[in-house]
Design an enzyme around this catalytic site. Structure first.
Site, PDB file in Angstrom:
ATOM      1  CD  GLN A  11      19.578  77.545 116.737  1.00 51.89           C
ATOM      2  OE1 GLN A  11      20.840  78.603 117.306  1.00 51.89           O
ATOM      3  NE2 GLN A  11      19.235  78.428 116.475  1.00 51.89           N
ATOM      4  CG  ASP A  37       6.593  67.231 105.906  1.00 52.63           C
ATOM      5  OD1 ASP A  37       6.148  67.830 106.312  1.00 52.63           O
ATOM      6  OD2 ASP A  37       6.387  67.293 104.975  1.00 52.63           O
ATOM      7  CB  ALA A  61       9.787  73.715 115.910  1.00 56.46           C
ATOM      8  CE1 TYR A 126       7.860  79.142 116.930  1.00 59.02           C
ATOM      9  CE2 TYR A 126       8.297  80.307 119.056  1.00 59.02           C
ATOM     10  CZ  TYR A 126       8.426  79.324 118.648  1.00 59.02           C
ATOM     11  OH  TYR A 126       9.540  78.480 118.745  1.00 59.02           O
TER      12      TYR A 126
END
Length: 302
Positions: A11, A37, A61, A126
């Protein structure tokens, strides 16, 4: 000024490319897989060197919060090791790095909005991997801005706004958690803030305020309040609408725990860079209006 942003589909990357388009003296190049990558650290330097950046924006991410609980090694490989390699590459190229982090580095037990000096205590893999990324970035490149943001949405990719609109097209009522609070943040606003900060870094060669900043939408709400405003706005524009039923976090169990309080104070960023995010309601209305236009079907199916 030429910015290289990691990731093509994210985004923030998509918002940066769009926001910079047509602005004189500004170019944003999105660098992503397979050339770059983050799970393959050996690809990072060559890809960024080829982009010839004045500033690197580390936006790519691993963001699957629940899936990260089962893929810890991959989450850390991308969000910590990979982010560190991006910052290291920027340092080797002699340029600053701007790293996007998250409100999930906090455990949500504070009463008010978190500031940059508050202790971190991520609840899940996370958040822990992003915190490790912050540490790797700071170690690899002293010329870093670490921007913690929260509840990101935009016309691009998958996000809460698009999910609510999609669900409202087929349901009369949507159950949404009401006991988690934070700052909905438009990726388009994040892009504006990054470009504003990058211009400062480019012109102020003596800039000495590198470090951690919070960057979130103005104002606060809970997830159900966020959902109501999305759907009320959609109805006003002739789009799908549904009623929202408040539920507790305990009514919607997830593999990864979420902080009950994700509120971030952006006062430090505002003070240093002189840029303030719009109120979250205004930015939501802008994105919903856009999604209610001719690109609705394509956007909501993305």
């Amino acid at each position: 000024m030429r910015l290289a942003v990691t990731g093509r589909e994210g985004q923030v990357a998509a918002s940066l490319v769009e926001t910079a388009r047509g602005r004189d003296g500004l170019e944003v190049v999105a660098v992503g897989r397979p050339a770059l990558d983050l799970a393959r650290p050996d690809t990072v330097f060559a890809a960024l060197e080829a982009a010839r950046p004045d500033i690197v924006v580390s936006a790519a991410a691993y963001t699957a919060v629940d899936q990260a609980e089962d893929e810890k090694d991959l989450a850390f490989a991308v969000n910590a090791t990979g982010a560190g390699k991006v910052a290291e590459a920027a340092a080797r190229l002699g340029v600053p790095v701007i790293y996007l982090s998250t409100d999930y580095v906090f455990d949500g037990t504070k009463d008010g909005a978190y500031v940059e000096t508050d202790p971190t205590a991520p609840l899940g893999v996370y958040g822990a991997s992003k915190l490790a990324g912050e540490e790797a970035v700071a170690t690899a490149n002293p010329r870093h801005l670490i921007l913690r943001t929260a509840w990101v949405y935009s016309p691009f990719g998958n996000n809460f706004v698009k999910t609510m609109l999609r669900l409202a097209a087929s349901r009369d009522e949507i159950s949404v958690v009401a006991d988690q609070w934070g700052n909905p943040t438009s990726a388009l606003d994040i892009a504006e803030a990054i470009l504003h900060a990058a211009a400062r870094l480019q012109t102020d060669r003596n800039f000495a305020a590198f470090g951690v900043y919070h960057l979130a939408g103005g104002g606060e709400t809970n997830w159900s309040g966020f959902a109501r405003h999305i759907l009320d706005t959609s109805r006003a524009f002739g789009g799908p609408h549904a009623s929202v039923r408040d539920i507790a976090t305990s009514d919607y169990p997830t593999k990864a725990r979420r902080p009950a309080n994700s509120r971030l104070s952006s006062a430090k960023f505002e003070g240093v860079f002189g840029w303030k995010a719009p109120g979250w309601r205004v930015s939501v209305e802008s994105v919903v209006r856009r999604l209610g236009g001719s690109e609705t079907k394509q956007a909501l199916s993305a």
